[in-house]
Design a protein around this motif. Sequence first.
Motif, PDB file in Angstrom:
ATOM      1  N   ILE A 397      28.104   0.267  14.728  1.00 16.17           N
ATOM      2  CA  ILE A 397      27.948   1.321  15.587  1.00 16.17           C
ATOM      3  C   ILE A 397      28.208   1.019  17.131  1.00 16.17           C
ATOM      4  CG2 ILE A 397      26.365   2.888  16.709  1.00 16.17           C
ATOM      5  CD1 ILE A 397      24.811   2.868  14.159  1.00 16.17           C
ATOM      6  N   ASP A 398      29.290   1.781  17.678  1.00 17.66           N
ATOM      7  CA  ASP A 398      29.469   1.313  19.127  1.00 17.66           C
ATOM      8  C   ASP A 398      28.320   1.799  19.821  1.00 17.66           C
ATOM      9  OD1 ASP A 398      30.592   1.146  21.620  1.00 17.66           O
ATOM     10  OD2 ASP A 398      32.150   2.804  21.394  1.00 17.66           O
ATOM     11  N   MET A 399      27.679   0.756  20.530  1.00 16.14           N
ATOM     12  CA  MET A 399      26.450   1.104  21.365  1.00 16.14           C
ATOM     13  C   MET A 399      26.539   1.626  22.863  1.00 16.14           C
ATOM     14  SD  MET A 399      23.742   0.155  19.530  1.00 16.14           S
ATOM     15  CE  MET A 399      22.503  -0.695  20.608  1.00 16.14           C
ATOM     16  N   ASP A 400      28.026   1.669  22.971  1.00  7.90           N
ATOM     17  CA  ASP A 400      28.262   2.402  24.414  1.00  7.90           C
ATOM     18  C   ASP A 400      27.754   1.494  25.578  1.00  7.90           C
ATOM     19  OD1 ASP A 400      29.954   4.401  23.054  1.00  7.90           O
ATOM     20  OD2 ASP A 400      27.969   5.573  22.840  1.00  7.90           O
ATOM     21  N   GLY A 401      27.570   0.187  25.469  1.00  4.71           N
ATOM     22  CA  GLY A 401      27.011  -0.709  26.574  1.00  4.71           C
ATOM     23  C   GLY A 401      25.475  -0.592  26.572  1.00  4.71           C
ATOM     24  N   LYS A 402      24.821   0.302  25.797  1.00  2.00           N
ATOM     25  CA  LYS A 402      23.388   0.306  25.696  1.00  2.00           C
ATOM     26  C   LYS A 402      22.840  -0.945  25.042  1.00  2.00           C
ATOM     27  CE  LYS A 402      23.622   4.590  27.514  1.00  2.00           C
ATOM     28  NZ  LYS A 402      23.170   4.932  28.753  1.00  2.00           N
ATOM     29  N   VAL A 403      21.522  -0.995  25.215  1.00  2.00           N
ATOM     30  CA  VAL A 403      20.852  -2.245  24.589  1.00  2.00           C
ATOM     31  C   VAL A 403      20.159  -2.044  23.400  1.00  2.00           C
ATOM     32  CG1 VAL A 403      18.978  -4.041  25.350  1.00  2.00           C
ATOM     33  CG2 VAL A 403      20.523  -3.279  26.793  1.00  2.00           C
ATOM     34  N   THR A 471      -3.104   1.308  34.945  1.00  2.00           N
ATOM     35  CA  THR A 471      -2.742   2.634  35.349  1.00  2.00           C
ATOM     36  C   THR A 471      -1.512   3.283  35.236  1.00  2.00           C
ATOM     37  OG1 THR A 471      -2.146   1.481  37.323  1.00  2.00           O
ATOM     38  CG2 THR A 471      -4.544   1.981  37.377  1.00  2.00           C
ATOM     39  N   LEU A 472      -0.537   2.648  34.567  1.00  2.00           N
ATOM     40  CA  LEU A 472       0.608   3.022  34.460  1.00  2.00           C
ATOM     41  C   LEU A 472       0.860   3.570  33.103  1.00  2.00           C
ATOM     42  CD1 LEU A 472       3.082   0.591  36.278  1.00  2.00           C
ATOM     43  CD2 LEU A 472       1.954   2.385  37.098  1.00  2.00           C
ATOM     44  N   TRP A 473       0.244   2.777  32.107  1.00  2.00           N
ATOM     45  CA  TRP A 473       0.207   3.430  30.861  1.00  2.00           C
ATOM     46  C   TRP A 473      -0.970   2.587  30.139  1.00  2.00           C
ATOM     47  CZ3 TRP A 473       4.298  -0.064  32.293  1.00  2.00           C
ATOM     48  CH2 TRP A 473       3.944  -1.307  31.464  1.00  2.00           C
ATOM     49  N   LYS A 474      -1.246   3.434  28.961  1.00  2.00           N
ATOM     50  CA  LYS A 474      -2.495   2.525  28.187  1.00  2.00           C
ATOM     51  C   LYS A 474      -1.790   1.512  27.338  1.00  2.00           C
ATOM     52  CE  LYS A 474      -4.812   7.023  28.016  1.00  2.00           C
ATOM     53  NZ  LYS A 474      -5.011   8.100  27.033  1.00  2.00           N
ATOM     54  N   LEU A 475      -2.531   0.666  26.650  1.00  2.00           N
ATOM     55  CA  LEU A 475      -2.177  -0.418  25.931  1.00  2.00           C
ATOM     56  C   LEU A 475      -1.073  -0.127  24.838  1.00  2.00           C
ATOM     57  CD1 LEU A 475      -5.254  -2.407  26.215  1.00  2.00           C
ATOM     58  CD2 LEU A 475      -3.359  -2.931  27.397  1.00  2.00           C
ATOM     59  N   GLY A 476      -0.554  -1.062  24.312  1.00  2.00           N
ATOM     60  CA  GLY A 476       0.634  -1.015  23.269  1.00  2.00           C
ATOM     61  C   GLY A 476       2.006  -1.388  23.791  1.00  2.00           C
ATOM     62  N   THR A 477       2.808  -1.653  22.681  1.00  2.00           N
ATOM     63  CA  THR A 477       4.242  -2.001  23.056  1.00  2.00           C
ATOM     64  C   THR A 477       5.216  -0.861  23.367  1.00  2.00           C
ATOM     65  OG1 THR A 477       4.733  -2.371  20.676  1.00  2.00           O
ATOM     66  CG2 THR A 477       3.901  -4.039  22.084  1.00  2.00           C
ATOM     67  N   LEU A 478       4.978   0.321  22.688  1.00  2.00           N
ATOM     68  CA  LEU A 478       5.937   1.524  22.942  1.00  2.00           C
ATOM     69  C   LEU A 478       5.932   1.995  24.153  1.00  2.00           C
ATOM     70  CD1 LEU A 478       7.702   3.547  21.602  1.00  2.00           C
ATOM     71  CD2 LEU A 478       6.032   4.926  21.036  1.00  2.00           C
ATOM     72  N   PRO A 479       4.800   2.326  25.191  1.00  2.00           N
ATOM     73  CA  PRO A 479       5.122   2.893  26.408  1.00  2.00           C
ATOM     74  C   PRO A 479       5.863   1.648  27.148  1.00  2.00           C
ATOM     75  CG  PRO A 479       2.741   2.957  25.775  1.00  2.00           C
ATOM     76  CD  PRO A 479       3.551   2.142  24.732  1.00  2.00           C
ATOM     77  N   ALA A 480       5.699   0.510  26.966  1.00  2.00           N
ATOM     78  CA  ALA A 480       6.321  -0.694  27.729  1.00  2.00           C
ATOM     79  C   ALA A 480       7.919  -0.718  27.282  1.00  2.00           C
ATOM     80  CB  ALA A 480       5.833  -2.034  27.425  1.00  2.00           C
ATOM     81  N   GLY A 481       8.084  -0.262  25.920  1.00  2.00           N
ATOM     82  CA  GLY A 481       9.407  -0.429  25.581  1.00  2.00           C
ATOM     83  C   GLY A 481      10.213   0.869  26.186  1.00  2.00           C
ATOM     84  N   LEU A 482       9.482   1.965  26.205  1.00  2.00           N
ATOM     85  CA  LEU A 482      10.223   3.272  26.754  1.00  2.00           C
ATOM     86  C   LEU A 482      10.547   3.018  28.219  1.00  2.00           C
ATOM     87  CD1 LEU A 482       7.656   5.794  25.534  1.00  2.00           C
ATOM     88  CD2 LEU A 482      10.071   5.297  24.552  1.00  2.00           C
ATOM     89  N   ILE A 483       9.856   2.369  28.944  1.00  2.00           N
ATOM     90  CA  ILE A 483      10.097   1.982  30.328  1.00  2.00           C
ATOM     91  C   ILE A 483      11.133   0.949  30.609  1.00  2.00           C
ATOM     92  CG2 ILE A 483       9.106   1.002  32.394  1.00  2.00           C
ATOM     93  CD1 ILE A 483       6.352   2.150  32.227  1.00  2.00           C
ATOM     94  N   THR A 484      11.104  -0.286  29.790  1.00  2.00           N
ATOM     95  CA  THR A 484      11.827  -1.162  29.872  1.00  2.00           C
ATOM     96  C   THR A 484      13.382  -0.788  29.352  1.00  2.00           C
ATOM     97  OG1 THR A 484      10.060  -2.899  29.063  1.00  2.00           O
ATOM     98  CG2 THR A 484      12.616  -3.582  28.869  1.00  2.00           C
ATOM     99  N   PHE A 485      13.556   0.117  28.229  1.00  2.00           N
ATOM    100  CA  PHE A 485      14.958   0.560  27.916  1.00  2.00           C
ATOM    101  C   PHE A 485      15.184   1.985  28.108  1.00  2.00           C
ATOM    102  CE2 PHE A 485      13.260  -2.678  24.952  1.00  2.00           C
ATOM    103  CZ  PHE A 485      14.076  -3.704  25.282  1.00  2.00           C
ATOM    104  N   TYR A 486      14.549   2.383  29.314  1.00  2.00           N
ATOM    105  CA  TYR A 486      14.796   3.827  29.632  1.00  2.00           C
ATOM    106  C   TYR A 486      15.935   4.341  29.877  1.00  2.00           C
ATOM    107  CZ  TYR A 486      14.035   8.159  32.568  1.00  2.00           C
ATOM    108  OH  TYR A 486      14.138   9.442  33.103  1.00  2.00           O
TER     109      TYR A 486
END
Length: 557
Positions: A397-403, A471-486
């Motif tokens: 799949i061509d990722m179009d420069g996305k991560v 204060t930015l998000w509750k615990l878990g990896t998904l909120p951190a992932g949504l921000i990191t790879f926004y």
Amino acid sequence: MAVAVRGGRIGSGGGSVLRSFFSYRIFVSAMFTLLFLATLSVLLSSHPSHKDAVVETAGNAHVRRSFLAWQSDPVKTRLELIHNQANNHIALVNAYATYARKLKLEISKQLKMFDDLAKNFSDLQLKQTYRTALFETDGAVDEDVLRQFEKEVKDKVKIARSMIAEAKESYDNQLKIQKLKDTIFAVNELLLKAKKNGAFTSLISAKSTPKSLHCLAMRLLEERIAHPEKYKDDKPKPEFEDPTLYHYALFSDNVIAISVVVNSVVKNAEEPWKHVFHVVTDRMNFAATKVWFKMRPIQGGAHIEINAVDNFKFLNSSYAPVLRQLESANLRKFYFETMAENATKDVSNMKFRNPKYLSKLNHLRFYLPELYPKLHKILFLDDDVVVQKDLTALWKIDMDGKVNGAVNTCFGPFHRLSEYLNFSHPLIKEKFNPRSCAWAFGMNMFDLDAWRQEKCTEQYHYWQNLNEDRTLWKLGTLPAGLITFYSTTKSLDKAWHVLGLGINPSISMEEIDKAAVIHFSGDMKPWLDIAMNHYKHLWTKYIDNEMEFLQMCNFGM
């Protein structure tokens, strides 16, 4: 005689109620008859041929016909709709008729009681003793007789008031409404309490280690201790760093879940010898996982590398902010010391207080470029997925420069960033759009070259440091992932990854069959007793039942 007249009025009122009731019954019966005749008329007029049709009238009238003979009939859908509508109304009318019969019986009893009470008042005044001494005498009234008469009248008045108070509840709408509100409030309180208790019990069931899984790990470890010569560490294979092969990252402390993921990939791969699995587990399950794959080697020539998370020395609290935070006393207090209190106060947030978030394994996904520095692409899989098709097309799949290549999970207003991030915080509000679509961890294609270029790990560290006070998000990896790879996530076709088999019982088998990867996201994992039975076979068919320790540990698969 005024009392007798009043009693007569009560009786008259009861008769009026009964007349209204019977009028209602006649009206309902008439409507039901018209509905049935209309349905029957449509059936007969739409399908004049009676060779395959039989009309029966016994008890509740219904229509039976051979639907197989109507495959080419253009009005079949209309007929089925009318037929179902008629049947639904039959059931509805029968339910009301049952209630009406009950109501009729209650009103009849009530009417008889009021008639009897009115007659008692009349008989009391016509009693010979009282009539002679009190009503037909020309002399002085006998006080003894008067007292006896007064006592009997008061007794009957007391009974009448009691009966009227009870009957009033049946006719006083305001009283009924208030009682209904009180009942609804009480039921809601019970429901809320039951939800909290159910959520807490479900959390315990889902997150506790099953006895069979613990037994399996202990049996494998016992085998390692008993026969150390069989399980010497192998030298690293060159395939582990070959970027031309298909590489998978799998981080888990569940031995049998790891084996199911690996087996499902290999059995559905067209060229299994080109697939390389990088498994990372914790210190406790490291030896057990190695023993499993020594005893039950991967089929098809696929390769597997097993590591313990503690072997990656660069992952320490001075480098990774999340590890520093996980070691803090405040965070551990948040998880453990207030667990019981929060379990009863905030059911919606219980999943965020899951101690699994204290595990390094859960945050290891944000360090893939450092873990595998010579690879260009890697497919990240959760341990609660099953692979049903060959996945090699993902690498093309061509990722179009996305991560990050992931399947979006939003639909309508649900699963948007607003559900995961705190948009009342000014920084979150400034940097992100609350309507942006969320995606899922579980099957993610990561372009590691683009990751390094975009400095995503540094971005993750930046936001994780800011969120030390949660204060930015509750615990878990998904909120951190949504921000990191926004801004660096490419949306994949939904057929690549179907989620919810551990929480949603209504996913269609058609959707599941088309999926390349199915994900038992939710609390009802397939290795638990609380798993949904109609999905469980999709996971159990990849279990290696020839492994002797599974029978010894009573895995009820």
